[in-house]
Motif scaffolding. Structure first.
Motif, PDB file in Angstrom:
ATOM      1  N   GLN A 103      -3.364   2.680   1.534  1.00 54.67           N
ATOM      2  CA  GLN A 103      -2.258   3.432   0.914  1.00 54.67           C
ATOM      3  C   GLN A 103      -2.775   4.506  -0.031  1.00 54.67           C
ATOM      4  O   GLN A 103      -2.009   5.063  -0.813  1.00 54.67           O
ATOM      5  CB  GLN A 103      -1.352   2.497   0.109  1.00 54.67           C
ATOM      6  CG  GLN A 103      -0.730   1.370   0.901  1.00 54.67           C
ATOM      7  CD  GLN A 103      -0.040   0.355  -0.031  1.00 54.67           C
ATOM      8  OE1 GLN A 103       0.695   0.718  -0.943  1.00 54.67           O
ATOM      9  NE2 GLN A 103      -0.289  -0.917   0.186  1.00 54.67           N
ATOM     10  N   GLY A 104      -4.079   4.728  -0.025  1.00 51.27           N
ATOM     11  CA  GLY A 104      -4.655   5.759  -0.881  1.00 51.27           C
ATOM     12  C   GLY A 104      -4.897   5.305  -2.310  1.00 51.27           C
ATOM     13  O   GLY A 104      -5.113   6.119  -3.206  1.00 51.27           O
ATOM     14  N   ALA A 147       2.607  -6.215  -4.424  1.00 49.59           N
ATOM     15  CA  ALA A 147       3.573  -5.230  -3.932  1.00 49.59           C
ATOM     16  C   ALA A 147       4.143  -4.363  -5.052  1.00 49.59           C
ATOM     17  O   ALA A 147       4.631  -3.264  -4.810  1.00 49.59           O
ATOM     18  CB  ALA A 147       4.713  -5.940  -3.194  1.00 49.59           C
ATOM     19  N   GLU A 148       4.094  -4.866  -6.289  1.00 50.84           N
ATOM     20  CA  GLU A 148       4.671  -4.099  -7.403  1.00 50.84           C
ATOM     21  C   GLU A 148       3.684  -3.114  -8.020  1.00 50.84           C
ATOM     22  O   GLU A 148       4.069  -2.250  -8.799  1.00 50.84           O
ATOM     23  CB  GLU A 148       5.170  -5.059  -8.498  1.00 50.84           C
ATOM     24  CG  GLU A 148       6.409  -5.815  -8.080  1.00 50.84           C
ATOM     25  CD  GLU A 148       6.836  -6.858  -9.112  1.00 50.84           C
ATOM     26  OE1 GLU A 148       6.366  -6.795 -10.272  1.00 50.84           O
ATOM     27  OE2 GLU A 148       7.615  -7.749  -8.733  1.00 50.84           O
ATOM     28  N   LEU A 149       2.401  -3.274  -7.695  1.00 52.05           N
ATOM     29  CA  LEU A 149       1.403  -2.477  -8.395  1.00 52.05           C
ATOM     30  C   LEU A 149       1.480  -0.969  -8.118  1.00 52.05           C
ATOM     31  O   LEU A 149       1.383  -0.177  -9.057  1.00 52.05           O
ATOM     32  CB  LEU A 149      -0.004  -3.019  -8.135  1.00 52.05           C
ATOM     33  CG  LEU A 149      -0.991  -2.487  -9.161  1.00 52.05           C
ATOM     34  CD1 LEU A 149      -1.399  -3.553 -10.157  1.00 52.05           C
ATOM     35  CD2 LEU A 149      -2.201  -1.878  -8.510  1.00 52.05           C
ATOM     36  N   PRO A 150       1.679  -0.538  -6.858  1.00 54.91           N
ATOM     37  CA  PRO A 150       1.742   0.911  -6.611  1.00 54.91           C
ATOM     38  C   PRO A 150       2.815   1.594  -7.447  1.00 54.91           C
ATOM     39  O   PRO A 150       2.584   2.658  -8.036  1.00 54.91           O
ATOM     40  CB  PRO A 150       2.061   0.996  -5.110  1.00 54.91           C
ATOM     41  CG  PRO A 150       1.502  -0.260  -4.537  1.00 54.91           C
ATOM     42  CD  PRO A 150       1.737  -1.306  -5.597  1.00 54.91           C
ATOM     43  N   GLN A 151       3.990   0.964  -7.531  1.00 54.50           N
ATOM     44  CA  GLN A 151       5.097   1.503  -8.327  1.00 54.50           C
ATOM     45  C   GLN A 151       4.723   1.547  -9.812  1.00 54.50           C
ATOM     46  O   GLN A 151       4.983   2.520 -10.514  1.00 54.50           O
ATOM     47  CB  GLN A 151       6.320   0.596  -8.091  1.00 54.50           C
ATOM     48  CG  GLN A 151       7.452   0.755  -9.067  1.00 54.50           C
ATOM     49  CD  GLN A 151       8.340   1.929  -8.678  1.00 54.50           C
ATOM     50  OE1 GLN A 151       8.018   2.682  -7.756  1.00 54.50           O
ATOM     51  NE2 GLN A 151       9.443   2.103  -9.377  1.00 54.50           N
ATOM     52  N   TRP A 152       4.058   0.482 -10.273  1.00 50.31           N
ATOM     53  CA  TRP A 152       3.632   0.434 -11.678  1.00 50.31           C
ATOM     54  C   TRP A 152       2.673   1.582 -11.977  1.00 50.31           C
ATOM     55  O   TRP A 152       2.783   2.248 -13.015  1.00 50.31           O
ATOM     56  CB  TRP A 152       2.983  -0.924 -12.003  1.00 50.31           C
ATOM     57  CG  TRP A 152       2.580  -1.021 -13.444  1.00 50.31           C
ATOM     58  CD1 TRP A 152       3.382  -1.410 -14.474  1.00 50.31           C
ATOM     59  CD2 TRP A 152       1.313  -0.666 -14.012  1.00 50.31           C
ATOM     60  NE1 TRP A 152       2.683  -1.329 -15.656  1.00 50.31           N
ATOM     61  CE2 TRP A 152       1.421  -0.879 -15.412  1.00 50.31           C
ATOM     62  CE3 TRP A 152       0.107  -0.200 -13.492  1.00 50.31           C
ATOM     63  CZ2 TRP A 152       0.366  -0.632 -16.281  1.00 50.31           C
ATOM     64  CZ3 TRP A 152      -0.944   0.048 -14.358  1.00 50.31           C
ATOM     65  CH2 TRP A 152      -0.819  -0.168 -15.739  1.00 50.31           C
TER      66      TRP A 152
END
Ligand code: C2E
Ligand code: MG
Ligand code: MG
Ligand code: MG
Length: 285
Positions: free
Chosen positions: A108-109, A268-273
């Motif tokens: 996801q980069g 799953a929450e880390l990219p948004q964080w």
């Protein structure tokens, strides 16, 4: 009478031991089931360079997600199984999950080094480094430098020469090693000279009280000084307030981790964080 009492006592101990054995067997059965059903999950807690506010990594922390949705913290089950061979299986599982997550984020980069906690039993078990090597080989796209291990300072004390050898071999693979909960393990200082680790993690108990307890402040400063003198990187755990972060930056400890930055969260929450996190005022230099 005394003889009789002695015998009863022996029986009592036997009964107690049997009860503990039954509980352990049940716990291991439950954990195996949980592993199968993917209910042993890793949460991730970011590590931040508080001076630049860059995210420099994340620590993987194990949780047991019960069918009813509750989360069992690792301290409630890992200590019970630490002398059982199954704990090695759990350790391997954690390493595998973390590597697979690093790869998924990469796709996801998101390039984020991840550290996992490794118990003394796991670190010193026959074949640990070979197993780590095998797991790294299964993820050829993940660089060994994106993977780190954390061991308790106290874990290495008993068998320092063995621990030093294993750490040296991890380093040769490109995997960096942190000494976790540093300052709580009563290590002699020459130990720092003998352990080829790269990072000291200041235990959260010292960070929590450093602003009101002179002794804790002295320990924090002492660890930062030792890290500098011995060429270790240093990380502060348990950064709960922006003020603690400011104090640490002032003292020369730039990387922090704690509820004041983020609580451990599902992968799953880390990219948004990462996209929404705002650095507290006063952290930029
Ligand atoms: P640790 O490696 O020192 O991890 C830090 C612990 O402090 C974590 O608890 C984390 O959730 C908590 N923490 C983080 N920031 C703060 C803060 O600002 N304030 C406070 N009060 N606490 C904070 P957790 O996840 O319950 O883990 C406890 C310990 O269990 C870990 O301590 C580690 O030693 C062990 N552990 C966790 N996951 C694993 C694992 O996969 N394998 C092994 N062998 N041990 C693990
Ligand atoms: Mg840790
Ligand atoms: Mg710690
Ligand atoms: Mg700890």
């Amino acid at each position: 009478l005394s003889k009789r009492k002695g015998r009863d006592q022996v029986n009592w101990f036997d009964a107690e031991r049997e009860r503990e054995q039954t509980q352990l067997t049940q716990l291991i059965k439950d954990l195996k089931g949980a592993m199968h059903r993917q209910q042993l999950v890793l949460y991730y807690q970011p590590k931040v360079d508080m001076r630049t506010c860059r995210i420099v990594g994340a620590e993987a922390l194990l949780r047991w997600q019960r069918a009813d949705g509750s989360l069992v913290p690792p301290g409630d089950f890992l200590p019970h199984i630490e002398n059982h061979p199954f704990s090695i299986e759990v350790g391997d599982y954690v390493i595998n999950q973390a590597l697979s997550q690093i790869e998924a984020w990469q796709q996801q980069g998101i390039e984020l080094p991840v550290s996992v906690n490794v118990s003394a039993q796991q670190l010193l078990a026959e074949g640990f480094v070979e197993s780590l090597q095998r797991q790294l080989n299964r993820y050829p796209k993940v660089a060994a430098s994106a993977f780190e291990i954390e061991i308790l300072e106290s874990a290495a004390i008993g068998k320092i020469d063995e621990a030093a050898k294993v750490i040296e071999r991890c380093k040769a693979l490109g995997v960096s090693v942190s000494l976790d909960d540093f300052g709580t393990g009563y290590a002699a200082l020459d130990y720092l000279k003998r352990l080829p680790a790269q990072v000291l993690k200041i235990d959260q108990s010292f960070v929590r009280d450093m602003q009101r307890d002179d002794a804790d402040m002295a320990i924090v400063k002492g660890i930062i000084g030792l890290a500098r003198a011995f060429g270790f990187d240093v990380i502060a755990e348990g950064v709960e307030t922006p003020e603690q972060g400011r104090v640490l930056i002032e003292l020369g400890c730039y990387v922090g981790q704690g509820y004041g930055i983020a609580r451990p969260m599902p992968a799953a929450e880390l990219p948004q964080w990462l996209n929404t996190w705002k650095c507290p005022d006063g952290w930029h230099s």
